[in-house]
Each structure stands twice: as structure tokens, then as C-alpha cells.
Design a protein around this motif. Structure first.
Motif, PDB file in Angstrom:
ATOM      1  N   LEU A 100      31.637  47.108  37.590  1.00 53.78           N
ATOM      2  CA  LEU A 100      30.851  48.065  36.810  1.00 53.78           C
ATOM      3  C   LEU A 100      31.433  48.316  35.427  1.00 53.78           C
ATOM      4  O   LEU A 100      30.715  48.721  34.513  1.00 53.78           O
ATOM      5  CB  LEU A 100      30.710  49.381  37.578  1.00 53.78           C
ATOM      6  CG  LEU A 100      29.846  49.284  38.836  1.00 53.78           C
ATOM      7  CD1 LEU A 100      29.954  50.551  39.659  1.00 53.78           C
ATOM      8  CD2 LEU A 100      28.399  48.987  38.477  1.00 53.78           C
ATOM      9  N   SER A 101      32.726  48.074  35.255  1.00 54.43           N
ATOM     10  CA  SER A 101      33.338  48.242  33.937  1.00 54.43           C
ATOM     11  C   SER A 101      33.261  46.975  33.100  1.00 54.43           C
ATOM     12  O   SER A 101      33.608  46.984  31.922  1.00 54.43           O
ATOM     13  CB  SER A 101      34.806  48.659  34.084  1.00 54.43           C
ATOM     14  OG  SER A 101      35.569  47.596  34.615  1.00 54.43           O
ATOM     15  N   GLY A 102      32.826  45.882  33.697  1.00 53.64           N
ATOM     16  CA  GLY A 102      32.736  44.619  32.971  1.00 53.64           C
ATOM     17  C   GLY A 102      34.042  43.849  32.952  1.00 53.64           C
ATOM     18  O   GLY A 102      34.141  42.809  32.311  1.00 53.64           O
ATOM     19  N   THR A 103      35.040  44.342  33.650  1.00 53.71           N
ATOM     20  CA  THR A 103      36.343  43.681  33.677  1.00 53.71           C
ATOM     21  C   THR A 103      36.321  42.449  34.560  1.00 53.71           C
ATOM     22  O   THR A 103      36.954  41.444  34.237  1.00 53.71           O
ATOM     23  CB  THR A 103      37.421  44.669  34.175  1.00 53.71           C
ATOM     24  OG1 THR A 103      37.374  45.831  33.361  1.00 53.71           O
ATOM     25  CG2 THR A 103      38.791  44.061  34.102  1.00 53.71           C
ATOM     26  N   MET A 104      35.623  42.497  35.690  1.00 51.80           N
ATOM     27  CA  MET A 104      35.529  41.334  36.566  1.00 51.80           C
ATOM     28  C   MET A 104      34.448  40.407  36.030  1.00 51.80           C
ATOM     29  O   MET A 104      33.282  40.788  35.920  1.00 51.80           O
ATOM     30  CB  MET A 104      35.209  41.738  38.005  1.00 51.80           C
ATOM     31  CG  MET A 104      35.174  40.564  38.964  1.00 51.80           C
ATOM     32  SD  MET A 104      34.813  41.030  40.667  1.00 51.80           S
ATOM     33  CE  MET A 104      36.432  41.502  41.194  1.00 51.80           C
ATOM     34  N   GLN A 105      34.871  39.218  35.671  1.00 58.10           N
ATOM     35  CA  GLN A 105      33.955  38.221  35.156  1.00 58.10           C
ATOM     36  C   GLN A 105      33.969  37.026  36.096  1.00 58.10           C
ATOM     37  O   GLN A 105      34.579  37.086  37.157  1.00 58.10           O
ATOM     38  CB  GLN A 105      34.377  37.847  33.734  1.00 58.10           C
ATOM     39  CG  GLN A 105      34.365  39.059  32.806  1.00 58.10           C
ATOM     40  CD  GLN A 105      34.800  38.751  31.390  1.00 58.10           C
ATOM     41  OE1 GLN A 105      35.376  37.714  31.121  1.00 58.10           O
ATOM     42  NE2 GLN A 105      34.520  39.662  30.483  1.00 58.10           N
ATOM     43  N   ASP A 106      33.301  35.955  35.727  1.00 62.57           N
ATOM     44  CA  ASP A 106      33.314  34.798  36.613  1.00 62.57           C
ATOM     45  C   ASP A 106      34.630  34.031  36.477  1.00 62.57           C
ATOM     46  O   ASP A 106      35.501  34.408  35.695  1.00 62.57           O
ATOM     47  CB  ASP A 106      32.101  33.900  36.373  1.00 62.57           C
ATOM     48  CG  ASP A 106      32.146  33.165  35.050  1.00 62.57           C
ATOM     49  OD1 ASP A 106      33.098  33.373  34.272  1.00 62.57           O
ATOM     50  OD2 ASP A 106      31.227  32.373  34.790  1.00 62.57           O
ATOM     51  N   LYS A 107      34.780  32.976  37.248  1.00 60.91           N
ATOM     52  CA  LYS A 107      36.040  32.215  37.282  1.00 60.91           C
ATOM     53  C   LYS A 107      36.388  31.645  35.907  1.00 60.91           C
ATOM     54  O   LYS A 107      37.551  31.524  35.560  1.00 60.91           O
ATOM     55  CB  LYS A 107      35.918  31.093  38.322  1.00 60.91           C
ATOM     56  CG  LYS A 107      37.141  30.282  38.505  1.00 60.91           C
ATOM     57  CD  LYS A 107      38.230  31.077  39.180  1.00 60.91           C
ATOM     58  CE  LYS A 107      39.399  30.153  39.512  1.00 60.91           C
ATOM     59  NZ  LYS A 107      40.493  30.819  40.117  1.00 60.91           N
ATOM     60  N   ALA A 108      35.387  31.306  35.110  1.00 59.78           N
ATOM     61  CA  ALA A 108      35.608  30.756  33.773  1.00 59.78           C
ATOM     62  C   ALA A 108      35.858  31.850  32.731  1.00 59.78           C
ATOM     63  O   ALA A 108      35.936  31.561  31.544  1.00 59.78           O
ATOM     64  CB  ALA A 108      34.420  29.900  33.357  1.00 59.78           C
ATOM     65  N   ASP A 109      35.947  33.105  33.180  1.00 61.48           N
ATOM     66  CA  ASP A 109      36.191  34.268  32.313  1.00 61.48           C
ATOM     67  C   ASP A 109      35.035  34.525  31.340  1.00 61.48           C
ATOM     68  O   ASP A 109      35.240  34.912  30.195  1.00 61.48           O
ATOM     69  CB  ASP A 109      37.512  34.115  31.561  1.00 61.48           C
ATOM     70  CG  ASP A 109      38.117  35.463  31.201  1.00 61.48           C
ATOM     71  OD1 ASP A 109      37.845  36.437  31.925  1.00 61.48           O
ATOM     72  OD2 ASP A 109      38.855  35.542  30.204  1.00 61.48           O
ATOM     73  N   HIS A 110      33.813  34.297  31.812  1.00 60.09           N
ATOM     74  CA  HIS A 110      32.620  34.607  31.032  1.00 60.09           C
ATOM     75  C   HIS A 110      31.998  35.892  31.570  1.00 60.09           C
ATOM     76  O   HIS A 110      32.011  36.131  32.778  1.00 60.09           O
ATOM     77  CB  HIS A 110      31.594  33.478  31.120  1.00 60.09           C
ATOM     78  CG  HIS A 110      32.085  32.193  30.548  1.00 60.09           C
ATOM     79  ND1 HIS A 110      31.566  30.987  30.917  1.00 60.09           N
ATOM     80  CD2 HIS A 110      33.054  31.911  29.638  1.00 60.09           C
ATOM     81  CE1 HIS A 110      32.172  30.021  30.265  1.00 60.09           C
ATOM     82  NE2 HIS A 110      33.086  30.563  29.485  1.00 60.09           N
ATOM     83  N   ARG A 111      31.423  36.694  30.687  1.00 62.15           N
ATOM     84  CA  ARG A 111      30.785  37.935  31.143  1.00 62.15           C
ATOM     85  C   ARG A 111      29.519  37.605  31.916  1.00 62.15           C
ATOM     86  O   ARG A 111      28.851  36.601  31.664  1.00 62.15           O
ATOM     87  CB  ARG A 111      30.516  38.885  29.995  1.00 62.15           C
ATOM     88  CG  ARG A 111      29.472  38.453  29.013  1.00 62.15           C
ATOM     89  CD  ARG A 111      29.355  39.476  27.869  1.00 62.15           C
ATOM     90  NE  ARG A 111      28.573  38.923  26.792  1.00 62.15           N
ATOM     91  CZ  ARG A 111      27.291  39.176  26.614  1.00 62.15           C
ATOM     92  NH1 ARG A 111      26.671  39.991  27.428  1.00 62.15           N
ATOM     93  NH2 ARG A 111      26.635  38.635  25.625  1.00 62.15           N
ATOM     94  N   LEU A 112      29.230  38.464  32.878  1.00 64.17           N
ATOM     95  CA  LEU A 112      28.114  38.195  33.778  1.00 64.17           C
ATOM     96  C   LEU A 112      26.776  38.466  33.099  1.00 64.17           C
ATOM     97  O   LEU A 112      26.634  39.435  32.348  1.00 64.17           O
ATOM     98  CB  LEU A 112      28.256  39.046  35.036  1.00 64.17           C
ATOM     99  CG  LEU A 112      29.535  38.817  35.836  1.00 64.17           C
ATOM    100  CD1 LEU A 112      29.596  39.759  37.016  1.00 64.17           C
ATOM    101  CD2 LEU A 112      29.639  37.387  36.280  1.00 64.17           C
ATOM    102  N   LYS A 113      25.807  37.633  33.398  1.00 60.41           N
ATOM    103  CA  LYS A 113      24.472  37.760  32.817  1.00 60.41           C
ATOM    104  C   LYS A 113      23.818  39.051  33.304  1.00 60.41           C
ATOM    105  O   LYS A 113      23.785  39.331  34.496  1.00 60.41           O
ATOM    106  CB  LYS A 113      23.618  36.562  33.219  1.00 60.41           C
ATOM    107  CG  LYS A 113      22.219  36.578  32.630  1.00 60.41           C
ATOM    108  CD  LYS A 113      21.440  35.373  33.091  1.00 60.41           C
ATOM    109  CE  LYS A 113      21.619  34.315  32.032  1.00 60.41           C
ATOM    110  NZ  LYS A 113      20.841  33.108  32.320  1.00 60.41           N
ATOM    111  N   GLY A 114      23.331  39.860  32.371  1.00 58.85           N
ATOM    112  CA  GLY A 114      22.637  41.098  32.704  1.00 58.85           C
ATOM    113  C   GLY A 114      23.540  42.316  32.799  1.00 58.85           C
ATOM    114  O   GLY A 114      23.076  43.391  33.161  1.00 58.85           O
TER     115      GLY A 114
END
Length: 148
Positions: A100-114
């Protein structure tokens, strides 16, 4: 001593246009925020959101801890089983906060869509669900304590 600080100056412009541009220019993942959030909220103890985002090692550890906790409960070792499930539950709540804070991203360290569109709505829904589970747990705990 508190009067020595100008709090307006101290906290002014902490999120600048440069910060906003840096966030918007981050590469965006093909993984969707809402899916990761829903997996964390409803299947978080088994690490579903970590599998979805590509964190397989920690997902396997989380799943193993949860299964070990359930196995210990079945084998009538309640203290150890509840302790493991408690650790996994705390880890799940931390994962929700990270998502919810945007800190956890995908494995490639890209921000999640949406993320920017749905983070606020998902945060409110998370609070509602967690409060609902707390009320249910309190009702069950209170009624079982009264019943016997």
C-alpha cells in the motif's frame, strides 16, 4: 526548545515536483497492483502475492512457515503452531503495508501497474477488512470464553 523550530519550514515542500516526476518516470511493471493487493489480503499467509511478484524464495519460506504452523496445530503442539502462524500473520500485515505504500514492487524493481489509481481505495478496503476480522475474532473469542 520546541519554539526554536519553524515547523512550517521544516515540513514544507517535503514532496516536491522533482519527487513526483521521479516517481512517474519509474518503469512500470506488467504486474497489477490490485491483483497483488488482493492476493496479499486474502491469501497472504501462504505468500501468494510474493509468488505473483516473482519473490519465489521468500514465498516458499512463508508458505513453509504457514504449513509448519498448521501441521503443529494438527499434531497438538498449539503453542509452537500458533507462534508460527502469528509470525506469518505479522509478515502478511507488513507485506500489506509495503504494497500500500508502494515500497513492494515486482522482482525487477518496477512499480506496479495501477498503484497511483487504486492505492487509496485499497488502503481503505484493507482497514475495513482487518477491522472486520478483528471484530469477528473478538466475538468468537468472547463467545467461546463464555460458553466454556
Amino acid at each position: 526548545m520546541a519554539g526554536d523550530y519553524d515547523l512550517d519550514e521544516l515540513y514544507a515542500n517535503t514532496y516536491t515536483d522533482e519527487d513526483r516526476l521521479a516517481f512517474e518516470n519509474q518503469p512500470e511493471s506488467s504486474k497489477r497492483f490490485v491483483i497483488a493487493w488482493a492476493l496479499a489480503l486474502f491469501l497472504g499467509p501462504i505468500g501468494a502475492q510474493r509468488y505473483y511478484l516473482g519473490y519465489f524464495t521468500t514465498a516458499v519460506v512463508k508458505t513453509s512457515l504457514f504449513c509448519a504452523g498448521v501441521a503443529l496445530l494438527v499434531l497438538d503442539v498449539p503453542n509452537a503452531g500458533l507462534a508460527l502462524i502469528g509470525v506469518v500473520g505479522a509478515w502478511t500485515i507488513i507485506d500489506l503495508f509495503l504494497l500500500l505504500s508502494g515500497t513492494m514492487q515486482d522482482k525487477a524493481d518496477h512499480r506496479l501497474k495501477g498503484f497511483t489509481r487504486f492505492a487509496g481505495i485499497c488502503a481503505a478496503a484493507t482497514v475495513a477488512v482487518l477491522v472486520g476480522w478483528l471484530v469477528i475474532a473478538l466475538v468468537i473469542g468472547t463467545s467461546s470464553g463464555v460458553a466454556g
